[in-house]
Design a protein around this motif. Structure first.
Motif, mmCIF file in Angstrom:
data_model
loop_
_atom_site.group_PDB
_atom_site.id
_atom_site.type_symbol
_atom_site.label_atom_id
_atom_site.label_comp_id
_atom_site.label_asym_id
_atom_site.label_seq_id
_atom_site.Cartn_x
_atom_site.Cartn_y
_atom_site.Cartn_z
ATOM 1 N N LEU A 101 0.841 -1.206 0.000
ATOM 2 C CA LEU A 101 0.000 0.000 0.000
ATOM 3 C C LEU A 101 0.870 1.249 0.000
ATOM 4 N N PHE A 102 1.909 1.251 0.804
ATOM 5 C CA PHE A 102 2.833 2.384 0.879
ATOM 6 C C PHE A 102 3.463 2.663 -0.488
ATOM 7 N N ASP A 103 3.897 1.596 -1.163
ATOM 8 C CA ASP A 103 4.501 1.766 -2.488
ATOM 9 C C ASP A 103 3.505 2.320 -3.498
ATOM 10 N N ALA A 104 2.225 2.053 -3.275
ATOM 11 C CA ALA A 104 1.180 2.465 -4.223
ATOM 12 C C ALA A 104 0.418 3.690 -3.719
ATOM 13 N N TRP A 105 1.076 4.549 -2.950
ATOM 14 C CA TRP A 105 0.377 5.692 -2.350
ATOM 15 C C TRP A 105 -0.284 6.582 -3.396
ATOM 16 N N SER A 106 0.360 6.713 -4.568
ATOM 17 C CA SER A 106 -0.205 7.599 -5.597
ATOM 18 C C SER A 106 -1.414 6.968 -6.281
ATOM 19 N N LEU A 107 -1.560 5.642 -6.178
ATOM 20 C CA LEU A 107 -2.753 4.977 -6.699
ATOM 21 C C LEU A 107 -3.867 4.991 -5.660
ATOM 22 N N LEU A 133 12.346 12.558 -1.029
ATOM 23 C CA LEU A 133 11.741 13.329 0.057
ATOM 24 C C LEU A 133 11.605 12.470 1.307
ATOM 25 N N LEU A 134 11.168 11.213 1.108
ATOM 26 C CA LEU A 134 11.001 10.310 2.243
ATOM 27 C C LEU A 134 12.357 9.972 2.860
ATOM 28 N N ALA A 135 13.392 9.832 2.026
ATOM 29 C CA ALA A 135 14.731 9.555 2.551
ATOM 30 C C ALA A 135 15.228 10.710 3.418
ATOM 31 N N LEU A 136 14.962 11.942 2.989
ATOM 32 C CA LEU A 136 15.349 13.100 3.791
ATOM 33 C C LEU A 136 14.634 13.075 5.141
ATOM 34 N N LEU A 137 13.342 12.747 5.130
ATOM 35 C CA LEU A 137 12.592 12.663 6.379
ATOM 36 C C LEU A 137 13.179 11.598 7.298
ATOM 37 N N HIS A 138 13.559 10.462 6.722
ATOM 38 C CA HIS A 138 14.120 9.377 7.532
ATOM 39 C C HIS A 138 15.482 9.758 8.100
ATOM 40 N N LEU A 139 16.340 10.309 7.265
ATOM 41 C CA LEU A 139 17.686 10.637 7.711
ATOM 42 C C LEU A 139 17.697 11.785 8.722
ATOM 43 N N SER A 140 16.672 12.626 8.681
ATOM 44 C CA SER A 140 16.592 13.744 9.626
ATOM 45 C C SER A 140 16.192 13.286 11.024
ATOM 46 N N GLN A 141 15.586 12.111 11.113
ATOM 47 C CA GLN A 141 15.172 11.517 12.393
ATOM 48 C C GLN A 141 14.295 12.460 13.211
ATOM 49 N N GLY A 142 13.450 13.179 12.546
ATOM 50 C CA GLY A 142 12.545 14.075 13.248
ATOM 51 C C GLY A 142 11.784 14.926 12.258
ATOM 52 N N PRO A 143 11.013 15.894 12.753
ATOM 53 C CA PRO A 143 10.241 16.746 11.852
ATOM 54 C C PRO A 143 11.136 17.521 10.891
ATOM 55 N N VAL A 144 10.627 17.732 9.679
ATOM 56 C CA VAL A 144 11.342 18.488 8.643
ATOM 57 C C VAL A 144 10.422 19.592 8.146
ATOM 58 N N GLN A 145 10.997 20.762 7.913
ATOM 59 C CA GLN A 145 10.229 21.888 7.408
ATOM 60 C C GLN A 145 9.728 21.586 5.990
ATOM 61 N N LEU A 191 3.198 9.045 7.152
ATOM 62 C CA LEU A 191 3.507 10.314 7.815
ATOM 63 C C LEU A 191 2.532 10.556 8.954
ATOM 64 N N ARG A 192 3.024 11.224 9.972
ATOM 65 C CA ARG A 192 2.143 11.594 11.088
ATOM 66 C C ARG A 192 1.187 12.696 10.646
ATOM 67 N N PRO A 193 -0.035 12.706 11.194
ATOM 68 C CA PRO A 193 -0.928 13.840 10.910
ATOM 69 C C PRO A 193 -0.273 15.149 11.335
ATOM 70 N N ARG A 194 -0.528 16.186 10.601
ATOM 71 C CA ARG A 194 0.099 17.495 10.853
ATOM 72 C C ARG A 194 -0.311 18.026 12.228
ATOM 73 N N ASP A 195 0.669 18.475 13.013
ATOM 74 C CA ASP A 195 0.420 19.079 14.322
ATOM 75 C C ASP A 195 -0.121 20.486 14.112
ATOM 76 N N LEU A 207 6.003 3.224 11.165
ATOM 77 C CA LEU A 207 5.882 2.382 9.971
ATOM 78 C C LEU A 207 6.603 3.003 8.787
ATOM 79 N N GLY A 208 6.394 4.295 8.587
ATOM 80 C CA GLY A 208 7.032 4.973 7.465
ATOM 81 C C GLY A 208 8.541 4.959 7.576
ATOM 82 N N SER A 209 9.057 5.199 8.778
ATOM 83 C CA SER A 209 10.502 5.211 8.970
ATOM 84 C C SER A 209 11.091 3.836 8.709
ATOM 85 N N TRP A 210 10.403 2.786 9.182
ATOM 86 C CA TRP A 210 10.877 1.422 8.945
ATOM 87 C C TRP A 210 10.896 1.090 7.458
#
Length: 415
Positions: A101-107, A133-145, A191-195, A207-210
């Motif tokens: 499902l994750f791989d098919a997010w655009s579908l 974009l997802l790799a940047l989020l993972h490597l940042s290990q936290g929220p990204v602007q 991704l987590r719901p927006r705060d 799940l996304g990070s894994w």
């Protein structure tokens, strides 16, 4: 893994409920006449009433169940997939279902442009850029602007357009497309719901990070390995994999698939399978076996293409849990003979005489005479070359002579 599997089960809870409802319903669901794979209105209303969900929730659950392999559609009828049978006891199957499902997010959440919306090619480029974009989020290990993600997206899309000699996109559609991609990733649980207090930041879920970590690991292993072809075309990758044993070949397929969107990867593999090289055709479907359920809609669409039909029929049957012997029974005698010739062509081009003779002995026909008669009638474009190669390889002079005569008859059109 158990903790991640619990999260995946929770994310796909409605999809699993709907898949079980389909299994309990006499005759399954989704009868003939639904080529777009949507749940018919009457069944949608019935499912909503019985499961206590809204029509919108049922539509979402239906799409998620199909994309995750909980529901499979065969000949216009939906039924529970093999993954549902393993759902309660196999954490690995559950996680693979969520990754599909994750791989098919655009579908799962397609972009719906309004009048004057962005070029579909640009939407495809955003999908292609999403892994970075997802790799940047993972490597940042936290929220990204979000602004940082937008800068990276602009850079990657510009690179893609330069590589393809395309002009820059008109206007500034990328902020809207980034918003769509982030919301789609949120909706599938990556991704987590927006705060509300920090609306300009986004972060991966567990799940996304894994999932991103697994894909990055696959890419790194491929890059360090002797056969790393993840940046090459499908044809180059398959040719390189032809000399590998099954385990390393599957690792090569996984790394190549991890480096690109699943939809475009499946389309590229099927295009290679349509080519003249029978070995690459077989290897393309081996790579599609690694893709699994996300490739099912595309493979089902090529069932009526004569060159691909035998491979597609067997692939779909195996995906449904059938063994090789049972799957082979789904082919007509003519289709099985066509597949035998196609496989013989691959062996003749890339194997040795011993393998070619062994392939002759594995034919389903009871005698060489019967085989030759059916081979002559099946109309495979490589029939003459296969028969000539068999004649040259076979140690029995009488059999070799029969092969040469059959090759001559096919060549001259004799009956």
């Amino acid at each position: 893994m158990p903790a991640l599997a619990r999260l995946a089960r929770a994310e796909l809870a409605d999809a699993a409920r709907l898949a079980r409802w389909v299994g309990d319903r006499p005759g399954g669901a989704g009868p003939e006449g639904t080529p777009n794979r949507e749940l018919p209105a009457a069944l949608l209303a019935e499912a909503a009433a019985e499961l206590g969900l809204t029509a919108g929730q049922i539509r979402t659950a239906w799409d998620r169940a199909r994309l995750s392999g909980l529901i499979e559609i065969h000949h216009g009828t939906a039924r529970p997939g093999w993954r549902l049978r393993a759902w309660d006891g196999d954490d690995t199957a559950v996680l693979r279902g969520w990754v599909a499902l994750f791989d098919a997010w655009s579908l799962a959440h397609p972009f719906l442009p309004g009048p004057g919306g962005p070029d579909p090619a640009l939407v495809a480029e955003v999908i292609e850029a999403a892994p970075q974009l997802l790799a940047l989020l993972h490597l940042s290990q936290g929220p990204v602007q979000i602004d940082a993600l937008l800068d990276l997206l602009r850079q990657r899309v510009a690179e893609l357009r330069t590589e393809r000699h395309e002009p820059p996109a008109a206007g500034d559609p990328l902020p809207a497309l980034l918003t769509w991609a982030l919301q789609a990733a949120t909706d599938v649980g990556a991704l987590r719901p927006r705060d509300p207090e920090r609306p300009d930041e986004v972060a991966l879920t567990a799940l996304g990070s894994w999932a991103v970590w697994v894909k990055l690991e696959q890419i790194c292993v491929a890059a360090q390995g002797p056969a790393g072809h993840m940046e090459h075309s499908a044809e180059t990758m398959l040719r390189a994999s032809a000399g590998l044993s099954p385990g390393p070949a599957r690792a090569e397929y996984r790394a190549w698939l991890a480096a690109r969107p699943v939809g475009s990867a499946v389309a590229e593999l099927l295009e290679v399978a349509r080519g003249e090289d029978a070995l690459l055709r077989g290897l393309a479907f081996e790579a599609l076996r690694v893709v699994g359920a996300p490739a099912e809609p595309a493979v089902a669409e090529v069932v009526n293409e004569p060159v691909l039909r035998p491979y597609a029929v067997l692939w779909l049957a195996e995906l449904d849990g059938g063994d090789a012997e049972t799957a082979a029974e789904l082919l007509t005698r003519e289709e099985a003979t066509w597949l035998w010739v196609d496989t013989a062509a691959a062996v003749a081009d890339h194997g040795d005489d011993h393998l070619l003779v062994s392939h002759l002995e594995a034919a389903v026909q009871g005698s060489v005479r019967a085989l030759l008669q059916e081979v002559r009638e099946v109309g495979h474009p490589r029939t003459v070359q296969v028969l000539v190669a068999l004649a040259a390889a076979h140690p029995d002079p009488a059999t070799a002579k029969a092969m040469r005569r059959a090759a001559f008859q096919v060549h001259t059109g004799e009956t």
